[in-house]
Motif scaffolding. Structure first.
Motif, PDB file in Angstrom:
ATOM      1  N   GLY A 189      15.707   9.341  20.056  1.00  0.00           N
ATOM      2  CA  GLY A 189      16.709   8.472  19.452  1.00  0.00           C
ATOM      3  C   GLY A 189      17.684   7.917  20.471  1.00  0.00           C
ATOM      4  N   GLY A 190      18.803   7.389  19.956  1.00  0.00           N
ATOM      5  CA  GLY A 190      19.771   6.747  20.831  1.00  0.00           C
ATOM      6  C   GLY A 190      19.293   5.368  21.250  1.00  0.00           C
ATOM      7  N   HIS A 191      19.801   4.903  22.387  1.00  0.00           N
ATOM      8  CA  HIS A 191      19.403   3.593  22.916  1.00  0.00           C
ATOM      9  C   HIS A 191      18.284   3.802  23.930  1.00  0.00           C
ATOM     10  CE1 HIS A 191      19.366  -0.501  24.038  1.00  0.00           C
ATOM     11  NE2 HIS A 191      20.030  -0.366  25.174  1.00  0.00           N
ATOM     12  N   VAL A 192      17.098   3.319  23.620  1.00  0.00           N
ATOM     13  CA  VAL A 192      15.922   3.519  24.462  1.00  0.00           C
ATOM     14  C   VAL A 192      15.485   2.168  25.015  1.00  0.00           C
ATOM     15  CG1 VAL A 192      13.583   4.449  24.592  1.00  0.00           C
ATOM     16  CG2 VAL A 192      15.233   5.437  22.983  1.00  0.00           C
ATOM     17  N   ARG A 193      15.324   2.098  26.335  1.00  0.00           N
ATOM     18  CA  ARG A 193      14.890   0.865  26.997  1.00  0.00           C
ATOM     19  C   ARG A 193      13.558   1.132  27.691  1.00  0.00           C
ATOM     20  NH1 ARG A 193      19.781   2.132  28.151  1.00  0.00           N
ATOM     21  NH2 ARG A 193      19.273   2.763  30.281  1.00  0.00           N
ATOM     22  N   LEU A 194      12.529   0.435  27.244  1.00  0.00           N
ATOM     23  CA  LEU A 194      11.194   0.555  27.828  1.00  0.00           C
ATOM     24  C   LEU A 194      10.800  -0.798  28.412  1.00  0.00           C
ATOM     25  CD1 LEU A 194       9.380   2.630  25.042  1.00  0.00           C
ATOM     26  CD2 LEU A 194      10.631   3.468  27.039  1.00  0.00           C
ATOM     27  N   THR A 195      10.340  -0.771  29.646  1.00  0.00           N
ATOM     28  CA  THR A 195      10.056  -2.006  30.377  1.00  0.00           C
ATOM     29  C   THR A 195       8.701  -1.886  31.047  1.00  0.00           C
ATOM     30  OG1 THR A 195      12.428  -2.192  30.821  1.00  0.00           O
ATOM     31  CG2 THR A 195      10.967  -3.602  32.102  1.00  0.00           C
ATOM     32  N   ALA A 196       7.983  -3.015  31.141  1.00  0.00           N
ATOM     33  CA  ALA A 196       6.657  -2.982  31.753  1.00  0.00           C
ATOM     34  C   ALA A 196       6.376  -4.286  32.485  1.00  0.00           C
ATOM     35  CB  ALA A 196       5.583  -2.741  30.695  1.00  0.00           C
ATOM     36  N   MET A 197       5.563  -4.164  33.534  1.00  0.00           N
ATOM     37  CA  MET A 197       5.019  -5.326  34.231  1.00  0.00           C
ATOM     38  C   MET A 197       3.532  -5.071  34.422  1.00  0.00           C
ATOM     39  SD  MET A 197       6.115  -7.143  37.838  1.00  0.00           S
ATOM     40  CE  MET A 197       5.440  -5.896  38.938  1.00  0.00           C
ATOM     41  N   ASN A 235      15.474   7.146  11.575  1.00  0.00           N
ATOM     42  CA  ASN A 235      16.698   7.255  12.380  1.00  0.00           C
ATOM     43  C   ASN A 235      17.298   5.855  12.497  1.00  0.00           C
ATOM     44  OD1 ASN A 235      18.737   7.588  14.233  1.00  0.00           O
ATOM     45  ND2 ASN A 235      17.528   8.767  15.689  1.00  0.00           N
ATOM     46  N   ARG A 236      18.241   5.540  11.624  1.00  0.00           N
ATOM     47  CA  ARG A 236      18.812   4.195  11.607  1.00  0.00           C
ATOM     48  C   ARG A 236      19.685   3.910  12.824  1.00  0.00           C
ATOM     49  NH1 ARG A 236      21.352   3.561   5.698  1.00  0.00           N
ATOM     50  NH2 ARG A 236      22.053   5.677   6.173  1.00  0.00           N
ATOM     51  N   LEU A 237      20.105   4.959  13.542  1.00  0.00           N
ATOM     52  CA  LEU A 237      20.944   4.766  14.722  1.00  0.00           C
ATOM     53  C   LEU A 237      20.120   4.495  15.978  1.00  0.00           C
ATOM     54  CD1 LEU A 237      23.607   7.573  14.139  1.00  0.00           C
ATOM     55  CD2 LEU A 237      23.719   5.159  13.506  1.00  0.00           C
ATOM     56  N   ARG A 238      18.803   4.620  15.883  1.00  0.00           N
ATOM     57  CA  ARG A 238      17.944   4.388  17.050  1.00  0.00           C
ATOM     58  C   ARG A 238      17.877   2.889  17.360  1.00  0.00           C
ATOM     59  NH1 ARG A 238      13.423   6.195  15.071  1.00  0.00           N
ATOM     60  NH2 ARG A 238      13.423   8.283  16.003  1.00  0.00           N
ATOM     61  N   THR A 239      18.047   2.528  18.631  1.00  0.00           N
ATOM     62  CA  THR A 239      17.865   1.143  19.076  1.00  0.00           C
ATOM     63  C   THR A 239      16.858   1.137  20.220  1.00  0.00           C
ATOM     64  OG1 THR A 239      19.717   1.276  20.642  1.00  0.00           O
ATOM     65  CG2 THR A 239      20.208   0.485  18.417  1.00  0.00           C
ATOM     66  N   TYR A 292       6.081  -7.678  15.231  1.00  0.00           N
ATOM     67  CA  TYR A 292       5.854  -7.352  13.820  1.00  0.00           C
ATOM     68  C   TYR A 292       6.490  -6.012  13.458  1.00  0.00           C
ATOM     69  CZ  TYR A 292       3.350  -6.520   9.439  1.00  0.00           C
ATOM     70  OH  TYR A 292       3.043  -6.260   8.129  1.00  0.00           O
ATOM     71  N   GLN A 293       6.630  -5.136  14.454  1.00  0.00           N
ATOM     72  CA  GLN A 293       7.230  -3.825  14.201  1.00  0.00           C
ATOM     73  C   GLN A 293       8.739  -3.911  13.976  1.00  0.00           C
ATOM     74  OE1 GLN A 293       5.129  -1.325  13.738  1.00  0.00           O
ATOM     75  NE2 GLN A 293       3.523  -2.817  14.249  1.00  0.00           N
ATOM     76  N   ILE A 294       9.355  -5.041  14.327  1.00  0.00           N
ATOM     77  CA  ILE A 294      10.805  -5.183  14.137  1.00  0.00           C
ATOM     78  C   ILE A 294      11.159  -5.026  12.662  1.00  0.00           C
ATOM     79  CG2 ILE A 294      12.743  -6.779  14.320  1.00  0.00           C
ATOM     80  CD1 ILE A 294      11.416  -7.974  16.797  1.00  0.00           C
ATOM     81  N   GLY A 295      10.456  -5.778  11.817  1.00  0.00           N
ATOM     82  CA  GLY A 295      10.720  -5.684  10.385  1.00  0.00           C
ATOM     83  C   GLY A 295      10.297  -4.359   9.793  1.00  0.00           C
ATOM     84  N   ARG A 296       9.167  -3.836  10.248  1.00  0.00           N
ATOM     85  CA  ARG A 296       8.682  -2.568   9.700  1.00  0.00           C
ATOM     86  C   ARG A 296       9.634  -1.425  10.023  1.00  0.00           C
ATOM     87  NH1 ARG A 296       2.334  -1.526  10.094  1.00  0.00           N
ATOM     88  NH2 ARG A 296       3.082   0.039   8.630  1.00  0.00           N
ATOM     89  N   GLY A 321      15.046   2.425  12.862  1.00  0.00           N
ATOM     90  CA  GLY A 321      15.882   1.939  13.940  1.00  0.00           C
ATOM     91  C   GLY A 321      15.791   0.434  14.103  1.00  0.00           C
ATOM     92  N   THR A 322      16.451  -0.049  15.160  1.00  0.00           N
ATOM     93  CA  THR A 322      16.485  -1.478  15.478  1.00  0.00           C
ATOM     94  C   THR A 322      15.641  -1.735  16.722  1.00  0.00           C
ATOM     95  OG1 THR A 322      18.728  -1.635  14.579  1.00  0.00           O
ATOM     96  CG2 THR A 322      17.981  -3.429  16.005  1.00  0.00           C
ATOM     97  N   LEU A 323      14.807  -2.760  16.653  1.00  0.00           N
ATOM     98  CA  LEU A 323      13.872  -3.057  17.744  1.00  0.00           C
ATOM     99  C   LEU A 323      14.062  -4.494  18.212  1.00  0.00           C
ATOM    100  CD1 LEU A 323      11.317  -2.412  19.480  1.00  0.00           C
ATOM    101  CD2 LEU A 323       9.960  -3.215  17.529  1.00  0.00           C
ATOM    102  N   THR A 324      14.071  -4.679  19.540  1.00  0.00           N
ATOM    103  CA  THR A 324      14.038  -6.016  20.135  1.00  0.00           C
ATOM    104  C   THR A 324      12.864  -6.083  21.105  1.00  0.00           C
ATOM    105  OG1 THR A 324      15.552  -5.386  21.930  1.00  0.00           O
ATOM    106  CG2 THR A 324      16.531  -6.321  19.930  1.00  0.00           C
ATOM    107  N   VAL A 325      12.200  -7.234  21.146  1.00  0.00           N
ATOM    108  CA  VAL A 325      11.011  -7.420  21.982  1.00  0.00           C
ATOM    109  C   VAL A 325      11.144  -8.740  22.726  1.00  0.00           C
ATOM    110  CG1 VAL A 325       8.500  -7.662  22.016  1.00  0.00           C
ATOM    111  CG2 VAL A 325       9.585  -6.123  20.357  1.00  0.00           C
ATOM    112  N   GLU A 326      10.866  -8.709  24.034  1.00  0.00           N
ATOM    113  CA  GLU A 326      10.912  -9.941  24.823  1.00  0.00           C
ATOM    114  C   GLU A 326       9.795  -9.926  25.862  1.00  0.00           C
ATOM    115  OE1 GLU A 326      13.999 -12.735  27.434  1.00  0.00           O
ATOM    116  OE2 GLU A 326      14.581 -10.696  26.833  1.00  0.00           O
ATOM    117  N   PHE A 327       8.996 -10.979  25.860  1.00  0.00           N
ATOM    118  CA  PHE A 327       7.954 -11.192  26.864  1.00  0.00           C
ATOM    119  C   PHE A 327       8.380 -12.359  27.755  1.00  0.00           C
ATOM    120  CE2 PHE A 327       5.499  -8.327  24.518  1.00  0.00           C
ATOM    121  CZ  PHE A 327       4.236  -8.149  25.063  1.00  0.00           C
TER     122      PHE A 327
END
Length: 335
Positions: free
Chosen positions: A139-147, A168-172, A221-225, A232-238
């Motif tokens: 939980g908490g604020h999780v930042r995952l990055t890939a190249m 976990n509604r507090l998960r971002t 698509y997982q943002i809404g799910r 939690g809250t999800l953001t995705v950027e390519f």
């Protein structure tokens, strides 16, 4: 008290004392005797109500009635005390259980830290996925990055992990992916002609663009799910950058980096040019596709708590990625 052994030596008597045995017997007999006494009081009262001689005999027995009420009160008091003792024992048992659970959790955390790969150790992609899941579940604020190449080794496992997270509604969660710009000509991956030289393959690039767009769509698509399931809250950027996909980088927050390379070449017939007139010259007719494979390639894990060398590696990889990320642009439409 001591008794003699067969050799005449004195040994301690381990039997219970007379008072202990009496207390045990009384504890066993008390419930039965109490019930019999209360039944007797009830029967006497019932008989006195309907049998006049008995009622007259007990009419003026005020002290007897008081004594009976006192006994009943004592029985009730003893029962309340027993219930209070049982409640206190249950609370103590719950506290002991909580303490045991906390100790077990601490031990599990310690074992995880011991079993987790050391900084600079070569690991499999499966271990990367396990650490993705561990970080997200915490939980908490999780930042995952890939190249990487198309984002497959990042998006495919994360799609399943995100779907299985606990509520976990507090998960971002913030996901960033940097891939090559397949709208521009590129030689690797590309087309190898009859002369062995690499060239661009527009059809193959179009296929790679569609694959990348599909992985982006699957994650978005997982943002809404996640929102609906309160995970939690999800953001995705390519983003895309004109580069060759040779290096694989994965970041977990700011303290863990996995790195590797696409270490396998796949040369196969090009379905778009084999047996057809060449578009750019005879040297590329009947060419073969040059593709990079690295889905199961080994990775090197670096963690910030792995010492000065590991921290230096992490900072340099982070600086490399952030520089490329700022220079990149948004993922264009696959059409």
């Amino acid at each position: 008290m001591q008794v003699g052994s067969s050799q005449g030596e004195l040994v301690p008597d381990t039997g219970r004392s007379w008072s202990d045995r009496l207390a045990v017997r009384w504890g066993r007999a008390e419930p039965t005797l109490t019930r019999l006494f209360l039944v007797a009081v009830f029967v006497v009262g019932l008989v006195a109500q309907f049998v006049k001689p008995v009622g007259d005999a007990l009419a003026d027995k005020v002290y007897l009635g008081g004594a009976l009420l006192t006994v009943v009160g004592y029985v009730l008091y003893a029962e309340v005390q027993r219930l209070n003792s049982a409640h206190g024992a249950r609370e103590e048992a719950e506290e002991a259980l909580d303490a045991a659970v906390r100790r077990l959790d601490d031990e599990v955390q310690r074992l995880n830290s011991v079993l987790r790969p050391r900084a600079g150790e070569v690991v499999t992609p499966r271990q990367l996925e396990d650490e993705f899941e561990e970080a997200l579940e915490a939980g908490g604020h999780v930042r995952l990055t890939a190249m990487g190449f198309t984002g497959e080794t990042f998006a495919a496992p994360l799609k399943n992990i995100l779907q299985g997270l606990s509520e976990n509604r507090l998960r971002t969660v913030s996901l960033r992916v940097l891939v090559p710009d397949f709208t521009r000509e590129i030689e690797v991956p590309g087309l190898v002609g009859a002369d062995g030289k690499a060239g661009d393959s527009p059809e193959f690039r179009a296929r790679l663009r569609h694959q990348t767009a599909e992985y982006e769509s699957n994650l978005k698509y997982q943002i809404g799910r996640m929102a609906v399931a309160r995970r939690g809250t999800l953001t995705v950027e390519f983003r895309v950058l004109h580069m060759s996909p040779s290096l694989k980088l994965y970041f977990i927050n700011d303290d863990v980096v996995y790195e590797g390379i696409y270490d396998k070449i796949d040369l196969r017939p090009d379905p778009w040019t084999t047996g057809t007139p060449d578009r750019s010259g005879p040297e590329t007719a009947d060419g073969r596709l040059l593709d990079l494979i690295g889905y199961d390639s080994l990775l090197t894990r670096w963690s910030f708590d792995g010492g000065g060398h590991a921290r230096t590696i992490i900072m340099r990889r982070r600086e490399l990625f952030e520089t490329l990320w700022k220079a990149a642009r948004e993922l264009p439409d696959a059409a």
